[in-house]
Design a protein around this motif. Structure first.
Motif: not given
Length: 320
Positions: A103-109
């Motif tokens: 997961l990228s940071t944005w996907h995680l958020v």
């Protein structure tokens, strides 16, 4: 002396965990370890630092730390689930020649936001709406009446238990629940000072008083009690006359109040777990242990072996 005996002889530290896809995540001190059974039968272990929101001393104080700990647990849990899913599907990735990406940071958020929105919508907003329906049918009072909050609490519990029952029939979730049981058995073995082997862990309970399931039950129970007391008091300070605005205001209050509710629940579960042999604490733990009968299943030795691998990695000095 082998590693297992060294770890069992070492001073006890606080450990916790979470079941993931075909594996277990264990936390000790400021790091976590994830162990997953890969399709070829190998146990893959990953050691990571624990992502924390409570580095500031003020955020570590009792009755403040609960909500930040809840958020950071969700972040670490989602990351661990993502990694375990990639490892569990490694065989498919190798066949297609594609590499798994985390997961990228944005996907995680976005994932964290969606999980929070789903939980709050299902267990805060929807029960409130059902309680309004009961008021329309003449079976309950207005929002400042005890009957409204009694219906609200009843619907919360029905939806929470119903949700767990519904997902427990899914084969993949059932395996996660088995790893959940393996996690608890392994933690009990470690806390009892016994040797960390599947044979030793097999005899311990799959229920544990510090389980996240028990924490969620504390959150629901405390929210029912506090909302019944605080919402009518807050309505005396200001109560919108427009029906829709009034209920939006109340739902907003409930969402904000979930912060102190989760913080208080965190302190209660820590206290009851620490003194679980005390009669009063056993009474506090009993509903959560009963609910764990649904969220944990008896694991096999191979699943316990994965949980032990995660714990050994998390608590060993070298992380090996």
């Amino acid at each position: 002396m082998n590693l297992t005996r060294l770890l069992c002889a070492a001073p006890k530290i606080s450990v916790g965990g979470q079941a993931v896809i075909e594996g277990v995540m264990m936390r000790a001190r400021d790091r976590l370890a994830i162990a997953v059974r890969r399709p070829d039968g190998e146990i893959k272990v990953e050691l990571r630092p624990w992502f924390s929101l409570t580095d500031h001393p003020w955020l570590k104080k009792p009755f403040v730390r609960g909500f930040p700990v809840l958020l950071e647990t969700m972040v670490n849990g989602i990351k661990a689930l993502n990694w375990s899913a990639n490892e569990a599907l490694l065989e498919e990735d190798e066949e297609t020649g594609e590499e798994s990406s985390g997961l990228s940071t944005w996907h995680l958020v976005l994932t964290l936001g969606a999980a929070l929105a789903f939980a709050l919508g299902l267990f805060v907003v929807l029960p409130h709406f059902f309680s309004i329906v009961m008021e329309w049918w003449g079976l309950g009072g207005d929002v400042d009446a005890l009957s409204f909050h009694a219906w609200d609490g009843l619907f919360k519990m029905i939806m929470f238990i119903g949700y767990i029952l519904a997902i427990s029939y899914m084969p993949d979730i059932r395996r996660v629940f088995q790893y959940h049981g393996a996690e608890h058995k392994t933690i009990w073995t470690f806390e009892s000072g016994a040797e960390l082997t599947p044979e030793s862990a097999r005899g311990y309970s799959r229920l544990h008083p510090r389980c996240g399931t028990a924490f969620l039950l504390f959150v629901l129970a405390l929210s029912i009690i506090l909302f019944a007391v605080l919402v009518p008091l807050l309505l005396r300070i200001w109560s919108p006359q427009v029906f829709l605005l009034k209920h939006l205001y109340i739902v907003g209050l409930k969402l904000v109040l979930m912060i102190p509710v989760s913080s208080l629940s965190y302190e209660l579960i820590r206290f009851s777990g620490k003194f679980h042999k005390n009669f009063m604490c056993r009474m506090l733990c009993w509903p959560g242990l009963l609910l764990q009968g649904l969220t944990t299943k008896e694991p096999d030795d191979a699943q316990i072996e994965v949980a032990i691998a995660a714990l050994q990695c998390a608590i060993s000095e070298e992380g090996a």
